[in-house]
Design a protein around this motif. Sequence first.
Motif, PDB file in Angstrom:
ATOM      1  N   ASN A 145     -18.846  28.561  32.645  1.00 28.69           N
ATOM      2  CA  ASN A 145     -20.227  28.113  32.597  1.00 28.69           C
ATOM      3  C   ASN A 145     -20.313  26.622  32.266  1.00 28.69           C
ATOM      4  O   ASN A 145     -19.362  26.018  31.755  1.00 28.69           O
ATOM      5  CB  ASN A 145     -20.986  28.899  31.527  1.00 28.69           C
ATOM      6  N   THR A 200     -22.701  23.919  29.963  1.00 26.09           N
ATOM      7  CA  THR A 200     -23.510  24.053  28.753  1.00 26.09           C
ATOM      8  C   THR A 200     -24.182  22.733  28.400  1.00 26.09           C
ATOM      9  O   THR A 200     -23.674  21.657  28.724  1.00 26.09           O
ATOM     10  CB  THR A 200     -22.640  24.514  27.560  1.00 26.09           C
ATOM     11  N   SER A 225     -20.879  30.523  25.110  1.00 27.61           N
ATOM     12  CA  SER A 225     -20.490  29.743  26.281  1.00 27.61           C
ATOM     13  C   SER A 225     -19.588  30.538  27.217  1.00 27.61           C
ATOM     14  O   SER A 225     -19.457  30.210  28.395  1.00 27.61           O
ATOM     15  CB  SER A 225     -19.780  28.452  25.858  1.00 27.61           C
ATOM     16  N   ARG A 241     -20.500  36.148  30.539  1.00 28.01           N
ATOM     17  CA  ARG A 241     -20.329  36.353  31.978  1.00 28.01           C
ATOM     18  C   ARG A 241     -21.653  36.802  32.585  1.00 28.01           C
ATOM     19  O   ARG A 241     -22.227  37.816  32.182  1.00 28.01           O
ATOM     20  CB  ARG A 241     -19.246  37.406  32.240  1.00 28.01           C
ATOM     21  N   LEU A 244     -29.074  33.647  35.738  1.00 28.49           N
ATOM     22  CA  LEU A 244     -27.738  33.128  35.491  1.00 28.49           C
ATOM     23  C   LEU A 244     -27.712  32.043  34.416  1.00 28.49           C
ATOM     24  O   LEU A 244     -26.864  31.159  34.431  1.00 28.49           O
ATOM     25  CB  LEU A 244     -27.147  32.589  36.798  1.00 28.49           C
ATOM     26  N   LEU A 245     -28.651  32.130  33.482  1.00 31.69           N
ATOM     27  CA  LEU A 245     -28.673  31.167  32.381  1.00 31.69           C
ATOM     28  C   LEU A 245     -29.325  31.810  31.168  1.00 31.69           C
ATOM     29  O   LEU A 245     -30.012  32.835  31.273  1.00 31.69           O
ATOM     30  CB  LEU A 245     -29.413  29.894  32.764  1.00 31.69           C
ATOM     31  N   VAL A 282     -26.708  27.743  28.272  1.00 38.11           N
ATOM     32  CA  VAL A 282     -25.484  28.099  28.986  1.00 38.11           C
ATOM     33  C   VAL A 282     -25.885  28.619  30.355  1.00 38.11           C
ATOM     34  O   VAL A 282     -26.837  29.401  30.481  1.00 38.11           O
ATOM     35  CB  VAL A 282     -24.647  29.130  28.196  1.00 38.11           C
ATOM     36  N   CYS A 283     -25.191  28.156  31.401  1.00 33.66           N
ATOM     37  CA  CYS A 283     -25.588  28.459  32.777  1.00 33.66           C
ATOM     38  C   CYS A 283     -24.340  28.661  33.631  1.00 33.66           C
ATOM     39  O   CYS A 283     -23.345  27.944  33.475  1.00 33.66           O
ATOM     40  CB  CYS A 283     -26.433  27.309  33.337  1.00 33.66           C
ATOM     41  N   HIS A 284     -24.388  29.649  34.519  1.00 31.08           N
ATOM     42  CA  HIS A 284     -23.284  29.877  35.444  1.00 31.08           C
ATOM     43  C   HIS A 284     -23.078  28.637  36.315  1.00 31.08           C
ATOM     44  O   HIS A 284     -24.037  28.017  36.774  1.00 31.08           O
ATOM     45  CB  HIS A 284     -23.590  31.097  36.320  1.00 31.08           C
ATOM     46  N   HIS A 285     -21.829  28.313  36.560  1.00 34.14           N
ATOM     47  CA  HIS A 285     -21.498  27.095  37.312  1.00 34.14           C
ATOM     48  C   HIS A 285     -21.972  27.163  38.770  1.00 34.14           C
ATOM     49  O   HIS A 285     -22.152  26.123  39.422  1.00 34.14           O
ATOM     50  CB  HIS A 285     -19.981  26.878  37.262  1.00 34.14           C
ATOM     51  N   ASP A 338     -16.773  22.575  28.103  1.00 33.45           N
ATOM     52  CA  ASP A 338     -16.845  23.890  28.715  1.00 33.45           C
ATOM     53  C   ASP A 338     -15.467  24.525  28.857  1.00 33.45           C
ATOM     54  O   ASP A 338     -14.431  23.863  28.779  1.00 33.45           O
ATOM     55  CB  ASP A 338     -17.547  23.787  30.072  1.00 33.45           C
TER      56      ASP A 338
END
Length: 442
Positions: free
Chosen positions: A59, A61, A132, A135, A143-144, A161-164, A394
């Motif tokens: 993720n 951040t 962080s 999943r 997704l965050l 925190v957010c999925h890449h 991250d």
Amino acid sequence: MTVPEQADKRRALVAKLLARKAAPQGVTPVPRDGGPLPCSHEQRRIWLAQQSDPAAAPNVTLGVALSGRLDLLRLAEAFAALIRRHEVFRTTYTETPEQVVHGALPAPLEYLDVSDMPDPSRAALDLALARSGERFPVGQGPLLRLTVFRVGPDEHRLFLVCHHIAADGGSLGVVADDLAALYSGLPRPELPIQYADYAAWSVQRAETRIAERLPYWRDLLSGAPAPLFEGVTAHARAGRSGATAAIRVRRETVDRLRRLGEGPTTPFVALCAAYLTLLQRMTGRRDLVTGIVSASRTRRELEPVVGTFVNMVPLRVALPAGQGFPALLTKVREAAAGALANEIPFDTLVSRAGVARIPGVHPVFQTSFIHRDDPKPPPTWEGLEARVWDHEVDDAALDLMLTATPRGDDYELAFTGKLDRFSAGQVKELPVVFRDLLEELR
């Protein structure tokens, strides 16, 4: 060329790039009929990596420290408005993969009061680092997640925190600006395009370049070395998949290395060359491939858009015995220029350049070097004092990563290593070893 000729050439290139960035043609909206839309190559790379290893797409951040009377309801409304503003936060992904934009998705916000803990700041940091590694199932969304830690009277820490697949490090500045403005009640201009529009445009654009650039990569990666840390004893994972350790060195140390090279040498080239020297000493290898980052946010209309614009590019450099560091600087500068001039999407490079895949091993390279820009100060929050909340970088996407970040008169050098390749103690030693290496290089 003489130095003045080189300077003139660089100025002409910069002018050309700026003109291209300002040109009116470019990304335009694609029709929305509620059906799936194409993923960008950047999204496909992340999606494919996650299929074999959920930890392969760590993720991104964002941390903000706020002093003053925080209005939680106002913050929740601002966060919901942020998700409405950016389609990518309302997007899920099919098994094709394609992206599906939803009209609405929840805005998950968590509030934790740790002010009664013995060390509230440390407790907030530990909890943030644990979060962080969350999943996010890309087929479900959202997704965050935004967590608010209360560490004392009128003292809070925000941790996003957010999925890449939904955002990259460069997008976090956009997120920080938008969230602060929405909380402060400031108007935000309408976004003429969204990330899905970029995805459709970039896929078409890439296809026109792949055919002519693919031979470069087939030639460069022919006979590429085996995985760098093959056979390293694995260590048990605990929580996050990686461990990080950082150190600061003076900018003058980096400037001294730059002056060792012939011709213009950037901090990126100097630190990357030093990193390759470290990898050579760690492994004994003299044919090295590492990953460097190329940002695809090259058009003006993309500046306010949130999404993942980062492509990874292989950098292959030979370090023959007896070669001095000044010669290595020239090699790294030329190798980086060639790689970036022939950039194609990494997933295409792997699939079409005849790269062998090994289960559980990142293809082409297992290390990376990332040079960040000077971080800008946090935006203004109405009625609050805002500052950057420094938190660990991250999680690990590769076996070993070095991230270099300018901070005032210093450079922060952060090593992140996977815990199934290194122990936490080994990662902790690396910044000190690297600092000593920087002083040694002549």
